[in-house]
Each structure stands twice: as C-alpha cells, then as structure tokens.
Design an enzyme around this catalytic site. Structure first.
Site, PDB file in Angstrom:
ATOM      1  N   GLU A  39       0.838  -1.210   0.000  1.00  0.00           N
ATOM      2  CA  GLU A  39       0.000   0.000   0.000  1.00  0.00           C
ATOM      3  C   GLU A  39       0.871   1.259   0.000  1.00  0.00           C
ATOM      4  O   GLU A  39       0.562   2.231  -0.661  1.00  0.00           O
ATOM      5  CB  GLU A  39      -0.945   0.016   1.206  1.00  0.00           C
ATOM      6  CG  GLU A  39      -2.098  -0.982   1.103  1.00  0.00           C
ATOM      7  CD  GLU A  39      -2.992  -0.740  -0.112  1.00  0.00           C
ATOM      8  OE1 GLU A  39      -2.973   0.370  -0.681  1.00  0.00           O
ATOM      9  OE2 GLU A  39      -3.710  -1.676  -0.506  1.00  0.00           O
ATOM     10  N   TYR A 122      -6.254   6.295   4.923  1.00  0.00           N
ATOM     11  CA  TYR A 122      -6.406   5.339   3.824  1.00  0.00           C
ATOM     12  C   TYR A 122      -5.667   4.029   4.119  1.00  0.00           C
ATOM     13  O   TYR A 122      -6.249   2.948   4.076  1.00  0.00           O
ATOM     14  CB  TYR A 122      -5.902   5.948   2.498  1.00  0.00           C
ATOM     15  CG  TYR A 122      -5.666   4.884   1.492  1.00  0.00           C
ATOM     16  CD1 TYR A 122      -6.745   4.283   0.849  1.00  0.00           C
ATOM     17  CD2 TYR A 122      -4.384   4.380   1.246  1.00  0.00           C
ATOM     18  CE1 TYR A 122      -6.561   3.234  -0.023  1.00  0.00           C
ATOM     19  CE2 TYR A 122      -4.180   3.338   0.378  1.00  0.00           C
ATOM     20  CZ  TYR A 122      -5.270   2.772  -0.254  1.00  0.00           C
ATOM     21  OH  TYR A 122      -5.087   1.722  -1.106  1.00  0.00           O
ATOM     22  N   ASP A 140      -9.330   5.923  -1.221  1.00  0.00           N
ATOM     23  CA  ASP A 140      -8.289   6.572  -2.027  1.00  0.00           C
ATOM     24  C   ASP A 140      -8.958   7.198  -3.261  1.00  0.00           C
ATOM     25  O   ASP A 140     -10.181   7.236  -3.361  1.00  0.00           O
ATOM     26  CB  ASP A 140      -7.203   5.561  -2.418  1.00  0.00           C
ATOM     27  CG  ASP A 140      -7.708   4.515  -3.398  1.00  0.00           C
ATOM     28  OD1 ASP A 140      -8.949   4.418  -3.604  1.00  0.00           O
ATOM     29  OD2 ASP A 140      -6.883   3.798  -3.973  1.00  0.00           O
TER      30      ASP A 140
END
Ligand code: SF4
Length: 349
Positions: A39, A122, A140
């Site tokens: 991520e 996020y 996102d």
C-alpha cells in the site's frame, strides 16, 4: 440511488471481483507486513512500476524486524527510483515503533495501526479491513471516483470534510457486510476504480457490475465526477548539474537531512543554466583541476510540485577533492542511492 442503498451493491461487486481480480504479488496472502508495504509503495506509483521493487524489498528485508534495523543507505538504495523517499523513512520508523511498542507484532486495531508513522486514514483502513476484517473503509482516489459517480455526488473530493463523510458512509456499508468480506470489499472497490471506473478517458461502463445502479451512468454525466479543486501550476527550477569524472570515479555528495530528496545522494550542481565554458569557470573553487569537456545535455525531471530543468555537464577532471565522495560505477550501481532526477543526467553507458 441514495447512499443507504449502497449495501445492495456489495454482493454484485464481490462477485465481479472474484471473477476479474488481477493476480498481484501482494494479494497472495494477507500478511500485514506485505499489505502495508504494498500500500505504501502503490501511493502515487503504478502497479507495474511497484512489482520489481516489492519483490526486491522483501528479499532484502523479509520482515518487520529486519526493516527496523536496516542501514539508512541500504534502505534508500532499495527505494531508489521509486520517488517520495519519505515513504521509506516512515516505513522504517513505523517498523521501529512496532518493535518497541507492540513487541514486534503488527497492531490489530484501527487506532493503533493509524498511530504508526506514515500511516494515514487510507492505509490504516486498507490494513484494518484486508488483514483483520475490520469494518474500516480505505478511501483513495479510486474509491472516491467510483463513489461520486455511483451517487452523482458533486461535492469536491479534495475537501477533507467531504472525504470524511464518504468514509463514514462507507463504514456503515462495511459494518453491514458479513464478517470475512471486508478486506475483499476494500480490494474490490479499488480494483473497480483501477480497471473499470478508470480516471483518464472514458470508464468501461459496459463491463461494470454496478452499471444498473450508477447515477452518473444513468444521467450521462460521468465526466462531471469526481469534482476536484483546480491544481496549482508547477514551479520550474533551472540547474547546472556536474558529472565530474576522475579516472572511472565520479563525484557525488549527500543531500541535507530535510527537504526534497532528504538524505539521498546527488550530483554536484549549481542553480541556473550555464554554457560549457561558464560551467567550467564557475566551479574553479571546487579544486577538481583542469577540466576537459565531454558533453553537455539537457534533462528534465518532474516532481509533484516542481519541475527541474537541468543542464548536465560531463567533465573529466584531474583531482578528487574531499568535499565530494568519489564512487566507482560498481558502487554507484550497488550502494549509492541516487534519485532519478540525477541518474538521468549520467551518461548512458
Ligand atoms: Fe463507473 Fe461507469 Fe460503473 Fe458508473 S457505471 S461506476 S461510471 S464504470
């Protein structure tokens, strides 16, 4: 469609995902370290660009403990070319926090995950849902796009209160989604945004499992969403960058510990554009000795907010003053983290 009907879209979305998901290296397990690393790497960076970095990183640093103790230069070298280097520094800081505050075990609550260095709403949502099945959405750009199109929501998605509100709405959808599905829901939403409800050009509505419920599709207003704030124009900076070569070594130096590309290596440079002779004259007090000009090239590198226009001057010099570190091609390849902005200035061979 009203937002409280969003839950009805979960089953067709999950069904679509099961059939169409891409096989990505970081989706092969739900190990928090892997999900977290991917991520962070995927922020502002394309999937294809991330793949080799992800593999190399895990080979060198297979777990949180090895990341927490990795030498700074080696860490920067693993990140070299990926950009946004503070991501790597924060990864290491967070790894150290996990070792110290959580006995080396990845924390399992949203608040604890969110407290780690470099982890915002996020990323905390992504790890919470994907690794621990917590009802926490990960919002996102992909998700904002899908959401605002589905609901024809014309609020500005750069506004943090709008983002918070969308996250709150999605949290109720996650909470209503059965245990065991939350992580897949996160991945499915992102995947739909990345591969079908795409950002540039027309989305592939014909392939979208949510088409029959999509307000923007129904009203033919897809191009109006998401609403974004106007971007500021990028600033331009001019530099003369020196490739000072003595034998097979070239001069590099460490950048300051804060600011753009902090703590990485750089080629010596001066502000402003210079012609060849001027470029040679202006470095007399670096004491590199008589310079023979090999080449002058123009290079451009674009950061998020700045554009560097560089004149790369390659000179053969006769001395190696200590103000610089003089590295061999092998060191440059294996040890010295030279960001892309400077690497593109080097001669091709
Ligand atoms: Fe996006 Fe089109 Fe699907 Fe609506 S129908 S969510 S605009 S891809």
């Amino acid at each position: 469609m009203h937002h409280d009907q969003l839950s009805l879209l979960v089953p067709p979305l999950l069904e679509w995902f099961a059939e169409h998901k891409r096989d990505l290296p970081w989706r092969r397990d739900r190990e928090p370290f892997h999900v977290w690393l991917s991520e962070i790497m995927l922020q502002q960076t394309r999937v294809e660009a991330v793949k080799p970095y992800y593999a190399r990183f895990l080979e060198a640093l297979p777990d949180i403990s090895s990341l927490s103790t990795c030498d700074h230069d080696a860490l920067m070298k693993l990140w070299e070319g990926l950009g946004y280097y503070s991501r790597a520094r924060n990864l290491q800081k967070a790894a150290q926090q996990i070792m110290t505050n959580f006995s080396g075990d990845f924390p399992r609550t949203y608040e604890e995950i969110r407290s780690l260095s470099g982890i915002g709403d996020y990323t905390a949502g992504a790890i919470s849902s994907i690794c621990f099945d917590l009802p926490e959405p990960a919002v996102d750009g992909n998700v904002l796009r899908v959401y605002t199109r589905l609901l024809a929501d014309a609020r500005c998605t750069d506004d943090s209160s709008v983002k918070r509100d969308i996250r709150d709405t999605l949290r109720t959808v996650y909470a209503a989604s059965p245990a065991g599905t939350r992580g897949t829901l996160t991945q499915a939403l992102m995947e739909l945004g990345a591969t079908v409800c795409v950002p540039n050009g027309a989305p592939l509505c014909g392939e979208c499992p949510l088409r029959s419920s999509c307000e923007a599709f129904r009203s033919n207003t897809i191009r109006q969403y998401p609403v974004r704030r106007e971007k500021k124009a990028r600033k331009t900076e001019e530099y003369t960058v020196y490739i000072l070569q003595c034998g097979d070594r070239i001069a590099v130096q460490k950048r300051p510990d804060s600011g753009l590309l902090a703590g990485l290596w750089e080629l010596p440079h001066l502000s402003g554009k210079r012609r060849a002779q001027q470029a040679i004259n202006d470095i007399a007090d670096w004491r590199t000795g008589a310079a023979e000009l090999i080449s002058v090239r123009s290079c451009t590198h674009i950061f998020t907010h700045i554009e560097w226009h560089m004149t790369a001057v390659h000179l053969l010099v006769t001395h190696m003053p200590e103000r610089f570190t003089w590295v061999t091609p092998a060191q440059l390849a294996a040890e010295t983290a030279l960001p892309t902005a400077f690497r593109i200035c080097l001669p091709a061979d």
